[in-house]
Design a protein around this motif. Structure first.
Motif, short mmCIF file in Angstrom:
data_model
loop_
_atom_site.label_atom_id
_atom_site.label_comp_id
_atom_site.label_asym_id
_atom_site.label_seq_id
_atom_site.Cartn_x
_atom_site.Cartn_y
_atom_site.Cartn_z
N ALA A 284 1.24 -1.29 0.13
CA ALA A 284 -0.27 0.04 -0.24
C ALA A 284 0.61 1.22 0.33
N VAL A 285 2.26 0.64 -0.04
CA VAL A 285 3.02 2.89 0.94
C VAL A 285 2.95 2.60 -0.58
N LEU A 286 3.81 1.54 -0.99
CA LEU A 286 4.40 1.91 -2.23
C LEU A 286 3.33 1.99 -3.71
N LEU A 287 2.23 1.98 -3.33
CA LEU A 287 1.35 2.27 -4.70
C LEU A 287 0.76 4.04 -4.29
N GLN A 288 0.90 4.14 -2.89
CA GLN A 288 0.34 5.35 -2.17
C GLN A 288 1.08 6.19 -1.50
N PRO A 289 2.57 6.73 -1.69
CA PRO A 289 3.70 7.13 -0.60
C PRO A 289 3.34 8.45 0.33
N GLN A 290 2.65 9.03 -1.04
CA GLN A 290 2.65 10.20 0.15
C GLN A 290 1.50 10.30 0.40
N TRP A 291 0.63 8.99 0.89
CA TRP A 291 -0.37 9.08 1.56
C TRP A 291 -0.08 9.32 3.18
N THR B 217 -4.91 -0.16 4.08
CA THR B 217 -4.66 -0.68 3.71
C THR B 217 -5.04 -1.28 1.57
N LEU B 218 -6.07 -2.08 1.56
CA LEU B 218 -7.09 -1.83 0.49
C LEU B 218 -7.75 -1.16 -0.64
N ASN B 219 -7.77 0.00 0.95
CA ASN B 219 -8.20 0.95 -0.05
C ASN B 219 -7.12 2.03 -0.94
N THR B 220 -6.05 1.64 -0.70
CA THR B 220 -5.02 2.41 -2.01
C THR B 220 -4.96 1.51 -3.08
N PHE B 221 -5.80 0.32 -3.32
CA PHE B 221 -5.45 -0.22 -4.43
C PHE B 221 -6.92 0.34 -5.08
N VAL B 222 -8.51 0.17 -4.61
CA VAL B 222 -9.86 0.05 -5.02
C VAL B 222 -10.00 1.80 -5.23
N ALA B 223 -9.77 2.63 -4.29
CA ALA B 223 -9.60 3.58 -5.19
C ALA B 223 -9.49 4.23 -6.05
N PRO B 224 -7.60 3.95 -6.50
CA PRO B 224 -7.79 5.17 -7.61
C PRO B 224 -8.60 4.09 -8.51
N PHE C 286 -1.08 9.48 -14.19
CA PHE C 286 -2.16 8.93 -13.81
C PHE C 286 -1.17 7.24 -14.46
N ARG C 287 -0.66 7.10 -15.65
CA ARG C 287 -1.09 5.36 -16.37
C ARG C 287 0.10 5.40 -15.21
N ASP C 288 0.90 5.24 -14.51
CA ASP C 288 1.59 5.15 -14.35
C ASP C 288 1.97 5.00 -12.33
N THR C 289 0.69 5.53 -12.04
CA THR C 289 0.34 5.40 -10.83
C THR C 289 -0.86 3.97 -10.27
N ALA C 290 -1.35 3.75 -11.76
CA ALA C 290 -2.63 3.35 -11.91
C ALA C 290 -3.95 3.56 -11.65
N ASP C 291 -3.69 4.71 -11.84
CA ASP C 291 -4.91 5.81 -11.04
C ASP C 291 -6.25 5.89 -12.52
N ARG C 292 -6.58 4.77 -12.84
CA ARG C 292 -7.64 5.02 -14.03
C ARG C 292 -8.49 5.49 -13.53
N TYR C 293 -8.88 6.08 -12.71
CA TYR C 293 -10.48 7.11 -12.38
C TYR C 293 -9.41 8.27 -13.03
N HIS C 294 -8.81 9.14 -12.66
CA HIS C 294 -8.27 10.11 -12.60
C HIS C 294 -8.28 10.68 -14.26
N GLU C 295 -7.46 8.89 -14.78
CA GLU C 295 -6.81 9.04 -16.17
C GLU C 295 -8.13 9.66 -16.58
N ALA C 296 -9.32 9.19 -16.52
CA ALA C 296 -10.45 8.74 -17.65
C ALA C 296 -11.34 10.53 -17.55
N GLU C 297 -10.95 10.86 -16.48
CA GLU C 297 -11.61 12.78 -16.11
C GLU C 297 -10.30 14.34 -16.88
N THR C 298 -9.38 13.51 -16.75
CA THR C 298 -8.49 14.04 -17.13
C THR C 298 -8.08 14.41 -19.11
N LEU C 299 -8.49 13.01 -19.58
CA LEU C 299 -9.10 12.80 -21.17
C LEU C 299 -10.13 13.17 -20.81
#
Length: 944
Positions: free
Chosen positions: A626-633, A689-696, A874-887
């Motif tokens: 989880a820390v690797l997925l969201q190091p700034q959290w 921990t699971l939230n770092t995966f499901v939220a993005p 966003f793609r590098d960090t697997a944040d698909r939801y916000h990638e779509a907003e920016t697209l």
């Protein structure tokens, strides 16, 4: 190196064909290629090479053949392995793997309506075939079964290819391919329908009608059956020259037509679910019960819901009967089939009606974000969707009528099959269900079941022992199947020895309800070595749906290497299944049995210690990932790890992402199980921990569910930090799901808790979330106040990453109120800090804000540049939801610049992501595409 199996066996190094030597050496290579990267035991290879008569020197000869292959392929290709040999094969080296991948991509394209891509991918798949697989090798039962399975995959790919070609208008080419296919495989009804359609489209109507008559005659002669209803409907369509035949649901560009009726999606619109699991092979008997089920088909009507209540004891074959019959009659239900295992007698996994309804609604095409929260509302929506459809609904393993009632359609021509240990008398009385009580098999049926599994020759060696086995098992199908598995895996054991085992009085767990089933289970259990028996019990503590060898080792409290032998023993005896490499799953009844063993009083100490080791394993695997997925959290302080445990945590972002991808379904269950079993701290921390995966990924329903459990768990142990965290994350889920009032309540509660904890970082995080909620509600001044207070708190504790994100939030709000230059100034300061700290996800969000401001200032080129950088991050960090907003915003800027093709491309990418995560924002993306497509085409179409 290339390994070619789809034809004569061949191996190439570069462009050079490698000579493979003798027949035995090629058979050995084939056996290893069928199970690449897996140790194949010597005891399996010897029968493969010498059938039933291996010479005394078989082992030595086998080593000689291995040495020969090592010389040809390289020593590193066949490393030393305990008990057997392994062939190292890299991804894409087998033509079979390339075929599977191309065929899967082609089917995905067909499903998506992209006929051009489907034809390209499927053409690649079918051209890999050079003839019958391993055509140059002598026949062997293992090869024969494998070749038959592979030939079926080839035929399916050929039919998919034909469908794609028809969609592209290549009807003449399709006709030739299909005639050749049907000459060899005349019972393929889908191919007959495609041939008829191809002939019709090239103008040979008489030929299309004649093809139907050929199909009918062949089916009658070979099977005694009439053509399927779909084939009959197509014949009728051709007779009447119906317009839908002209395009087959596709325009010339390969896009679906709005009103076409595709053979794959008959009936009313929407998805056509086909959820029936695989039917039990070699089904025997039940002629009377099948006839009674068939009679129900005559009771169907446009306003009638027919219900069959199949009841009987555990293991009697209720599910087997229901699935066997359902597959036989599935063509009578053109709108598809729904299936759910309600786990009615499995307290750990019982499916509540609202969960089952969630699955059904998703299968019917309802996005998760649009599914109501209450059971009553879900039932109403479900019944509305089924009211105009003819569907088969199988409700398997129900506990009682109350579990079933919310899942019954209210009207329409649907048929429901319910299986249960309960007789469901309430369902019979109130809903008019047709009761069907299932008894054990007859003696003749039992004999047929054993003969189907073991062969009549094996049974003929000791008919008296077979009679004893049938009597000892009580003619219960599950017990007979397990005995057959034991006989098959021990071919040297005499049948009378197996019969004697079944008559043993040393049975355990006789006091439990379904004695026959448990007596058979106990015999298999008692036959295990002590390490395997202990592991089997402990695996009953795992919530499923599957687990890794590392998780099994954690349960047992041993290194992973020590748990591999008992895992192999369990899989060998069919008490466990390795359904994908390195991941194991139970059959449902075996999981129940193992859990009962673990829950017995004599294993109470082992049970609690095993559970703690299990939760420790998952928490301290999930936390570093989880820390690797969201190091700034802002991190939490996890429960201290248990001492003396060797861990293998993820070490980079990609490994962390892969770990969560493999384990997130397990973690969803683990959170609830930990909360229910007295490990509440583990529960709320696993949820974090699971939230770092499901939220993005925009999986807001999952986030909602786990944080609700986490909050209850934290409140139960009066853990204020856990309560604050769960309230804040719960508010995020409510916000995204549009439940703004609930979200605000949770935010206020989180703020109060963080203040009581004197946690400025937690307060700042919560205010940052509050800022977003206020923005969505149009309360811009309040949002800006919260963002500035969050910035003050972050700076007070020198949290530069948090401060940078707060500066971005301020910049975004300023941009939305027209203060574009101030917005850019604030966001530029944020971006500088985020680049210093390598906060890639934060950079992405800030670049998106800067792009928005530049777009509003009219500097669209700079806006596009910012958006493109943001999308990549966003793609590098697997944040698909916000990638779509920016697209979506990128497409808007490109449209303003006059780049209509670029705009449509961006919106299509966004729509694909929204579709993947079932987010309703897809509707707006599709509206943009439709609007611009219509504008581009003009009043006279694309060429006008």
């Amino acid at each position: 190196m290339r390994f070619d199996l789809l034809g004569p066996l061949a191996v190439h190094r570069g462009d050079r064909l490698i000579p493979l030597g003798s027949v035995k050496q090629r058979l050995l290579l084939a056996a290893l290629l069928l199970r690449p990267n897996e140790t194949v035991g010597t005891d399996e290879l010897v029968p493969m090479l010498w059938a039933d008569e291996p010479p005394p020197s078989a082992a030595a000869n086998l080593r000689t053949y291995v040495r020969g292959l090592r010389r040809l392929l390289g020593e590193e290709r066949i490393p030393t392995a305990a008990g057997g040999y392994l062939l190292a094969v890299r991804p894409g080296e087998r033509d079979l793997d390339r075929f599977d991948a191309a065929a899967a991509r082609g089917r995905d394209a067909l499903t998506a309506g992209d006929a051009v891509r489907a034809e390209t991918e499927l053409a690649e798949a079918v051209t890999l075939w050079r003839g019958a697989p391993l055509a140059d090798l002598p026949s062997h039962p293992l090869l024969t079964r494998w070749v038959a399975q592979l030939q079926e995959q080839r035929l399916l790919a050929e039919e998919d290819y034909a469908e794609a070609m028809l969609a592209q208008g290549a009807s003449a080419a399709v006709v030739g391919r299909l005639r050749a296919l049907l000459d060899e495989h005349p019972l393929r009804q889908r191919a007959w329908s495609q041939l008829m359609l191809g002939l019709y489209r090239i103008g040979d109507v008489a030929g299309a009608l004649d093809a139907f008559q050929q199909a009918r005659q062949i089916l009658a002669e070979e099977t005694g059956l009439d053509p399927a209803p779909q084939l009959i409907r197509l014949y009728d369509d051709i007779l009447h020259h119906r317009p839908s035949l002209v395009a087959n649901g596709f325009t010339s560009s390969g896009e679906p037509t709005p009103d076409a009726t595709s053979p794959a999606t008959p009936g009313s619109g929407g998805r056509r679910p086909e959820q029936l699991p695989l039917a039990v092979p070699q089904f025997v008997g039940r002629a009377t019960e099948l006839a009674r089920l068939n009679a129900l088909l005559d009771r169907e009507g446009p306003a009638t819901v027919v219900i069959s209540a199949v009841s009987g004891m555990a293991g009697v074959g209720k599910t087997a009967l229901a699935l066997h019959w359902s597959h036989r009659v599935s063509d009578r239900f053109p709108d598809g089939q729904l299936y759910v295992n309600l786990h009615g007698y499995d307290e750990a996994e019982v499916a509540f009606p609202d969960d089952a309804l969630q699955g059904f609604l998703e299968a019917l095409g309802v996005p998760p974000s649009r599914i109501p929260t209450s059971t009553e509302a879900r039932t109403g929506l479900y019944r509305s969707l089924l009211a105009s459809r003819r569907m088969l609904v199988v409700l398997d393993n129900a506990r009682d009528a109350s579990q079933v009632r919310p899942l019954l359609p209210g009207a329409g021509g649907c048929l429901v099959v319910v299986t249960s240990r309960d007789r469901l008398a309430d369902l019979v009385a109130a809903e008019g269900a047709e009761p069907l009580r299932l008894d054990v098999l007859t003696d003749d049926e039992s004999m047929s079941l054993l003969a189907g599994r073991l062969g009549a020759t094996r049974l003929a060696t000791d008919p008296e022992a077979v009679t004893d086995i049938i009597a000892a098992t009580g003619r219960l199908p599950l017990a007979l199947s397990m005995v057959a598995a034991r006989v098959a895996t021990h071919p040297t054991f005499p049948l009378d020895a197996i019969a004697a085992e079944l008559h043993s009085t040393e049975a355990r767990l006789d006091v439990l309800a379904d004695g026959d089933v448990r007596r058979v289970f106990s015999r298999s259990y008692l036959a295990l070595s002590p390490p395997a028996a202990r592991l089997f019990r402990l695996l009953g503590l795992h919530p499923g749906p599957d687990l890794s060898a590392d998780a099994a080792a954690a349960l047992a409290g041993v290194p992973t290497a020590a748990v591999v032998p008992p895992l192999r023993e369990l899989t060998r005896l069919h008490l466990l299944t390795e359904h994908t490499p390195g991941r194991y799953t139970f059959h449902d009844l075996l999981r129940v049995y193992a859990a009962e063993l673990a829950d017995s009083s004599e294993h109470a100490g082992e049970r609690r210690a095993g559970r703690q080791r299990l939760y420790d394993h998952y928490l301290h695997g999930a936390y570093p990932a989880a820390v690797l997925l969201q190091p700034q959290w802002a991190p939490i302080e996890p429960v201290p790890p248990l001492p003396g445990v060797i861990r293998r945590p993820a070490t980079d972002h990609d490994a962390a992402l892969a770990w969560f991808t493999a384990e997130h379904r397990v973690l969803l269950r683990m959170v609830r199980q930990a909360a229910d079993s007295g490990f509440e701290a583990y529960a709320w921390q696993l949820a974090w921990t699971l939230n770092t995966f499901v939220a993005p990924r925009g999986l807001w329903q999952d986030q909602l569910a786990i944080q609700q459990v986490a909050l209850t768990a934290a409140e139960k142990i009066d853990d204020l930090a856990g309560q604050a965290t769960a309230n804040r994350l719960l508010s995020r889920a409510f916000t995204r799901l549009g439940e703004h009032e609930d979200a605000e309540h949770r935010l206020r509660r989180a703020l109060d808790l963080y203040r009581n904890l004197n946690d400025p970082t937690g307060q700042a995080q919560t205010l940052h979330n509050y800022c977003e909620l206020c923005f969505l509600g149009g309360r811009l001044d309040e949002a800006l106040t919260h963002a500035r207070e969050a910035l003050r708190l972050y700076r007070m504790v020198d949290n530069r990453s948090g401060a940078a994100r707060a500066l971005n939030a301020i910049g975004w709000l300023l941009a939305t109120t027209g203060e574009y230059n101030q917005a850019i100034e604030s966001c530029t300061a944020a971006l500088a800090e985020q680049r210093r700290s390598n906060d890639r996800n934060g950079q992405a969000a800030t670049l998106d804000s800067i792009g928005f401001a530049y777009d509003r200032l009219g500097d669209h080129a700079r806006a596009v540049d910012c958006y493109q950088q943001a999308i990549q991050l966003f793609r590098d960090t697997a944040d698909r939801y916000h990638e779509a907003e920016t697209l979506v915003r990128l497409g808007d800027s490109r449209e303003t610049m006059g780049d209509k093709a670029g705009a449509i491309a961006a919106w299509r990418q966004a729509a694909r992501i929204y579709d993947d995560v079932d987010d309703p924002a897809i509707d707006e993306a599709l509206r943009r595409i439709e609007r611009l497509t219509e504008t581009t085409a003009g009043p006279c179409g694309a060429s006008g």
